[in-house]
Write an enzyme that holds these catalytic residues in place. Structure first.
Site, PDB file in Angstrom:
ATOM      1  N   GLU A 290       0.947  -1.176  -0.103  1.00  0.00           N
ATOM      2  CA  GLU A 290       0.103   0.027   0.093  1.00  0.00           C
ATOM      3  C   GLU A 290       0.849   1.207   0.024  1.00  0.00           C
ATOM      4  O   GLU A 290       0.265   2.210  -0.370  1.00  0.00           O
ATOM      5  CB  GLU A 290      -1.018  -0.004   1.238  1.00  0.00           C
ATOM      6  N   LYS A 425     -13.907  -1.112  -4.073  1.00  0.00           N
ATOM      7  CA  LYS A 425     -15.244  -0.904  -3.197  1.00  0.00           C
ATOM      8  C   LYS A 425     -16.056  -0.387  -3.990  1.00  0.00           C
ATOM      9  O   LYS A 425     -17.265  -0.575  -3.716  1.00  0.00           O
ATOM     10  CB  LYS A 425     -14.399  -0.078  -2.086  1.00  0.00           C
TER      11      LYS A 425
END
Ligand SMILES: O=P(O)(O)OC[C@H]1O[C@](O)(CO)[C@@H](O)[C@@H]1O
Length: 448
Positions: A290, A425
């Site tokens: 990340e 998402k």
């Protein structure tokens, strides 16, 4: 000081001495951006001073809450995903016996810590409910945003279970919330229900949060010493923030992995020779992935557990595509050892090992792999850790956090955001019919 040694002796045929000198000015700039706060997203650097600058009152409350859970619960269900899960899981595995979590209620001094909300598997949750059975339990729900789907679903389920078992008032006393100080659905629930709560500071992103309440409450509940953990991290902070490349293993690690990356070694495998270090790599993968994987660049973080994976991935590492580098996390003083039994016969062909211990054999495997893989064209770095104590883990956490953040700046990206995670998402919300995602739903359905 330092319980960590960073060893690059196996890199000789891959990196020339001058290459470290050439990257040094860029590395120092990246290091200064991080330490002096001149880099992008500088407000997200609060983890850097967390080991010495944390809320002492909250730390005391964490220990108190851990004691209460130890006294009234056989199991703590920790609900969270990503950085709100991996740090605690990594630390529990690292610090306890391999079979610690499988010990029966009578055998254990402290509650069993189990995890939920880190997948969307209905079967997993049903299995966990079955496992909880009649056991007394508490819940620690952890989410910085307070809106992540996986933990939100799990929290609903386990909160309902608590209420059914204990009634609303007692259930409220068994719920511990770790979230943002002001924002998010969880904070609102804390305000409405009076749950005991802990704060994830604004300047600490999920993957840098293990030394905040996010990791500390589950770790303390498991019986581990969080004072020692913070002490190790504090000493590491002092060392890694204040020393230059020559004395600073974290900076050296950042430098060498980037030298190698620029030569085409784009995949890094974090390896271990101890089964309970598996989740160290899982935690590191989020930290590195990340932090660095954006703007169409970044080292791809992966992991392997040896000697187990020498019998699966070993072939690929030895002879597959040559874009791999390896970083081994090696423990110098093992928790325990055992002799290879002396039997007086050689039916199994290992009589020559009589008089040796398993750790001796493990160490020879480690040396042999470095020689083989290096000869096969895979550069190897070694992070040696003195032992598997809380203090050493605190240091190791800081070592990787510092190195990976520097590495991000060195590679010219923002180390502290993760915009790419949102894409799936949004699609999932659209497909699930979440209000506000109607247009995207139409677009997806049209393209499908
Ligand atoms: O703590 P939260 O807000 O539930 O987020 C969990 C994880 O989800 C991510 O935001 C990515 O989806 C991670 O960065 C984070 O660690």
């Amino acid at each position: 000081m330092t319980n960590i040694k960073f060893d690059t002796s196996a890199l000789k045929s891959f990196v020339k001495t001058n290459e470290l000198n050439e990257i040094k000015p860029m590395l120092n700039t990246a290091r200064d951006e991080l330490v002096n706060g001149t880099g992008v997203e500088n407000k997200m650097r609060q983890w850097m001073t967390l080991p010495t600058d944390y809320d002492q009152d909250e730390f005391t409350r964490i220990k108190k809450a851990a004691k209460k859970i130890q006294s009234d619960s056989k199991v703590l269900v920790v609900i969270g995903i990503g950085g709100s899960y991996l740090g605690a899981k990594m630390a529990l595995d690292f610090l306890h016996d391999n079979f610690y979590e499988s010990m029966s209620e009578d055998e254990r001094e402290y509650p069993q810590v189990v995890f939920a909300g880190n997948s969307i598997s209905g079967s997993y949750v049903n299995d966990l409910i079955k496992f909880l059975g009649n056991k007394d339990f508490s819940v620690n729900v952890i989410s910085k945003s307070g809106t992540t789907t996986e933990p939100s679903i799990a929290f609903r389920i386990f909160r309902e279970l608590l209420v059914k078992k204990y009634g609303q008032a007692e259930a409220n006393k068994r719920i511990y919330v770790t979230t943002d100080a002001k924002n998010g659905a969880l904070r609102q629930e804390v305000n409405e229900n009076g749950y005991e709560s802990f704060i994830i500071p604004d300047g600490i992103g999920g993957r840098y949060s293990v030394l905040s309440a996010v990791g500390l409450l589950p770790i303390a509940t498991s019986g581990a010493d969080i004072d020692e953990l913070m002490k190790g991290a504090a000493d590491a902070q002092e060392h890694y923030m204040n020393t230059s490349l020559e004395d600073n293993g974290a900076l050296q690690y950042a430098a060498y992995r980037n030298i190698l990356y620029r030569k085409g070694y784009t995949n890094e495998i974090l390896e271990n020779y101890e089964p309970n270090l598996r989740f160290l790599a899982e935690w590191w993968k989020q930290l590195a992935g990340e932090t660095e994987g954006k703007d169409e660049k970044g080292i791809y973080p992966s992991s392997a557990n040896f000697s187990t994976d020498l019998h699966s991935l070993g072939q690929y590492i030895q002879q597959g595509m040559r874009n791999l580098m390896e970083t081994v996390v090696k423990i110098d003083q093992h928790k325990s050892d055992i002799d290879v039994p002396v039997t007086g016969d050689n039916n199994d062909g290992i009589q020559y090992l009589e008089g040796r211990t398993m750790n001796y054999v493990n160490d020879k495997a480690f040396q042999s792999v470095i020689i083989a893989h290096t000869n096969g064209g895979v550069p190897n770095m070694v992070v040696s850790l003195k032992d598997q104590t809380e203090y050493s883990l605190g240091e190791l956490i800081y070592f990787f956090e510092f190195a990976i953040a520097v590495s991000g700046y060195l590679n010219g990206i923002n180390p502290f955001n993760q915009p790419g995670v949102e894409d799936y998402k949004s699609n999932m919300f659209a497909l699930l019919g979440k209000p506000g995602y109607e247009d995207l739903k139409k677009k997806i359905e049209k393209d499908m």
